[in-house]
Design a protein around this motif. Structure first.
Motif, PDB file in Angstrom:
ATOM      1  N   ILE A  95      15.483  13.652  26.320  1.00  0.00           N
ATOM      2  CA  ILE A  95      16.065  13.038  25.125  1.00  0.00           C
ATOM      3  C   ILE A  95      15.366  13.567  23.874  1.00  0.00           C
ATOM      4  O   ILE A  95      16.009  13.885  22.868  1.00  0.00           O
ATOM      5  CB  ILE A  95      15.974  11.498  25.195  1.00  0.00           C
ATOM      6  CG1 ILE A  95      16.929  10.970  26.260  1.00  0.00           C
ATOM      7  CG2 ILE A  95      16.280  10.874  23.837  1.00  0.00           C
ATOM      8  CD1 ILE A  95      16.815   9.490  26.496  1.00  0.00           C
ATOM      9  N   SER A  96      14.060  13.693  23.930  1.00  0.00           N
ATOM     10  CA  SER A  96      13.294  14.203  22.796  1.00  0.00           C
ATOM     11  C   SER A  96      13.695  15.636  22.465  1.00  0.00           C
ATOM     12  O   SER A  96      13.899  15.989  21.293  1.00  0.00           O
ATOM     13  CB  SER A  96      11.803  14.123  23.118  1.00  0.00           C
ATOM     14  OG  SER A  96      11.049  14.580  22.042  1.00  0.00           O
ATOM     15  N   GLU A  97      13.805  16.470  23.490  1.00  0.00           N
ATOM     16  CA  GLU A  97      14.215  17.863  23.277  1.00  0.00           C
ATOM     17  C   GLU A  97      15.627  17.926  22.686  1.00  0.00           C
ATOM     18  O   GLU A  97      15.896  18.737  21.801  1.00  0.00           O
ATOM     19  CB  GLU A  97      14.159  18.639  24.594  1.00  0.00           C
ATOM     20  CG  GLU A  97      12.756  18.910  25.074  1.00  0.00           C
ATOM     21  CD  GLU A  97      12.717  19.469  26.492  1.00  0.00           C
ATOM     22  OE1 GLU A  97      13.769  19.919  27.001  1.00  0.00           O
ATOM     23  OE2 GLU A  97      11.628  19.438  27.082  1.00  0.00           O
ATOM     24  N   TRP A  98      16.529  17.079  23.167  1.00  0.00           N
ATOM     25  CA  TRP A  98      17.891  17.050  22.644  1.00  0.00           C
ATOM     26  C   TRP A  98      17.867  16.692  21.156  1.00  0.00           C
ATOM     27  O   TRP A  98      18.545  17.314  20.344  1.00  0.00           O
ATOM     28  CB  TRP A  98      18.734  16.049  23.429  1.00  0.00           C
ATOM     29  CG  TRP A  98      20.154  15.991  22.966  1.00  0.00           C
ATOM     30  CD1 TRP A  98      21.193  16.772  23.381  1.00  0.00           C
ATOM     31  CD2 TRP A  98      20.691  15.105  21.980  1.00  0.00           C
ATOM     32  NE1 TRP A  98      22.343  16.423  22.714  1.00  0.00           N
ATOM     33  CE2 TRP A  98      22.065  15.411  21.850  1.00  0.00           C
ATOM     34  CE3 TRP A  98      20.144  14.090  21.195  1.00  0.00           C
ATOM     35  CZ2 TRP A  98      22.897  14.729  20.972  1.00  0.00           C
ATOM     36  CZ3 TRP A  98      20.968  13.411  20.309  1.00  0.00           C
ATOM     37  CH2 TRP A  98      22.332  13.736  20.212  1.00  0.00           C
ATOM     38  N   GLY A  99      17.071  15.685  20.796  1.00  0.00           N
ATOM     39  CA  GLY A  99      16.972  15.275  19.397  1.00  0.00           C
ATOM     40  C   GLY A  99      16.418  16.372  18.505  1.00  0.00           C
ATOM     41  O   GLY A  99      16.892  16.591  17.397  1.00  0.00           O
ATOM     42  N   GLU A 100      15.400  17.075  19.015  1.00  0.00           N
ATOM     43  CA  GLU A 100      14.824  18.177  18.246  1.00  0.00           C
ATOM     44  C   GLU A 100      15.837  19.310  18.070  1.00  0.00           C
ATOM     45  O   GLU A 100      15.839  19.990  17.051  1.00  0.00           O
ATOM     46  CB  GLU A 100      13.568  18.698  18.927  1.00  0.00           C
ATOM     47  CG  GLU A 100      12.404  17.743  18.840  1.00  0.00           C
ATOM     48  CD  GLU A 100      11.212  18.159  19.685  1.00  0.00           C
ATOM     49  OE1 GLU A 100      11.260  19.235  20.316  1.00  0.00           O
ATOM     50  OE2 GLU A 100      10.235  17.398  19.713  1.00  0.00           O
ATOM     51  N   ARG A 101      16.680  19.486  19.037  1.00  0.00           N
ATOM     52  CA  ARG A 101      17.650  20.586  18.994  1.00  0.00           C
ATOM     53  C   ARG A 101      18.865  20.260  18.118  1.00  0.00           C
ATOM     54  O   ARG A 101      19.362  21.108  17.388  1.00  0.00           O
ATOM     55  CB  ARG A 101      18.104  20.903  20.408  1.00  0.00           C
ATOM     56  CG  ARG A 101      19.018  22.080  20.494  1.00  0.00           C
ATOM     57  CD  ARG A 101      19.359  22.344  21.930  1.00  0.00           C
ATOM     58  NE  ARG A 101      19.560  23.758  22.115  1.00  0.00           N
ATOM     59  CZ  ARG A 101      19.751  24.329  23.261  1.00  0.00           C
ATOM     60  NH1 ARG A 101      19.731  23.598  24.356  1.00  0.00           N
ATOM     61  NH2 ARG A 101      19.947  25.607  23.365  1.00  0.00           N
ATOM     62  N   TYR A 102      19.360  19.029  18.194  1.00  0.00           N
ATOM     63  CA  TYR A 102      20.609  18.696  17.533  1.00  0.00           C
ATOM     64  C   TYR A 102      20.481  17.763  16.329  1.00  0.00           C
ATOM     65  O   TYR A 102      21.258  17.872  15.380  1.00  0.00           O
ATOM     66  CB  TYR A 102      21.601  18.083  18.531  1.00  0.00           C
ATOM     67  CG  TYR A 102      21.995  19.052  19.609  1.00  0.00           C
ATOM     68  CD1 TYR A 102      22.879  20.082  19.340  1.00  0.00           C
ATOM     69  CD2 TYR A 102      21.456  18.960  20.891  1.00  0.00           C
ATOM     70  CE1 TYR A 102      23.234  20.993  20.321  1.00  0.00           C
ATOM     71  CE2 TYR A 102      21.806  19.863  21.878  1.00  0.00           C
ATOM     72  CZ  TYR A 102      22.693  20.875  21.587  1.00  0.00           C
ATOM     73  OH  TYR A 102      23.037  21.772  22.548  1.00  0.00           O
ATOM     74  N   ILE A 103      19.562  16.837  16.354  1.00  0.00           N
ATOM     75  CA  ILE A 103      19.460  15.859  15.272  1.00  0.00           C
ATOM     76  C   ILE A 103      18.580  16.360  14.132  1.00  0.00           C
ATOM     77  O   ILE A 103      18.970  16.288  12.967  1.00  0.00           O
ATOM     78  CB  ILE A 103      18.923  14.504  15.788  1.00  0.00           C
ATOM     79  CG1 ILE A 103      19.804  13.969  16.910  1.00  0.00           C
ATOM     80  CG2 ILE A 103      18.787  13.497  14.656  1.00  0.00           C
ATOM     81  CD1 ILE A 103      21.230  13.672  16.527  1.00  0.00           C
ATOM     82  N   LEU A 104      17.391  16.880  14.444  1.00  0.00           N
ATOM     83  CA  LEU A 104      16.487  17.341  13.387  1.00  0.00           C
ATOM     84  C   LEU A 104      17.094  18.442  12.527  1.00  0.00           C
ATOM     85  O   LEU A 104      16.965  18.392  11.301  1.00  0.00           O
ATOM     86  CB  LEU A 104      15.142  17.779  13.975  1.00  0.00           C
ATOM     87  CG  LEU A 104      14.219  16.653  14.416  1.00  0.00           C
ATOM     88  CD1 LEU A 104      12.925  17.215  14.989  1.00  0.00           C
ATOM     89  CD2 LEU A 104      13.911  15.704  13.276  1.00  0.00           C
ATOM     90  N   PRO A 105      17.746  19.451  13.106  1.00  0.00           N
ATOM     91  CA  PRO A 105      18.343  20.477  12.239  1.00  0.00           C
ATOM     92  C   PRO A 105      19.370  19.895  11.261  1.00  0.00           C
ATOM     93  O   PRO A 105      19.440  20.313  10.111  1.00  0.00           O
ATOM     94  CB  PRO A 105      19.017  21.442  13.218  1.00  0.00           C
ATOM     95  CG  PRO A 105      18.240  21.288  14.481  1.00  0.00           C
ATOM     96  CD  PRO A 105      17.861  19.825  14.511  1.00  0.00           C
TER      97      PRO A 105
END
Length: 104
Positions: free
Chosen positions: A81-91
């Motif tokens: 979930i953390s990796e997904w957030g870094e990939r899609y939400i943070l950008p």
């Protein structure tokens, strides 16, 4: 199960240390949490089977917390979930911040 502001930081701290952690150590690690909220969050995590609590009947009572086996198994899921957030939400958030800095 891991809802609320403090359960993930508590979980991550217990996972990172990989040993029993005393209540006072958790309180020091999370300085902006009140004793009442920390106690509530720990009770809920214990009730959900994510952590285990061990109490030592000594003159100065000592309580330690550690992840249960089912709690330890959750790390893969939380990392995904953390990796997904870094990939899609943070950008997206970074793009929105950069766009708001531009003066029309």
């Amino acid at each position: 199960m891991l809802s609320g502001r403090w359960k993930i930081p508590i979980y991550r701290f217990l996972h990172k240390n990989n040993k029993p952690i005393r209540y006072s150590e958790l309180l020091r690690h999370l300085p902006s949490i009140s004793k009442k909220i920390l106690t509530e969050q720990l009770r809920e995590l214990e009730h959900d089977g994510i952590i285990e609590r061990k109490s030592y009947p000594e003159p100065r009572p000592r309580v330690e917390y550690m992840l249960s086996s089912s709690g330890r198994s959750m790390i893969v899921f939380l990392d995904m979930i953390s990796e997904w957030g870094e990939r899609y939400i943070l950008p997206e958030k970074r793009g929105m911040q950069q766009n708001s800095d531009v003066i029309p």
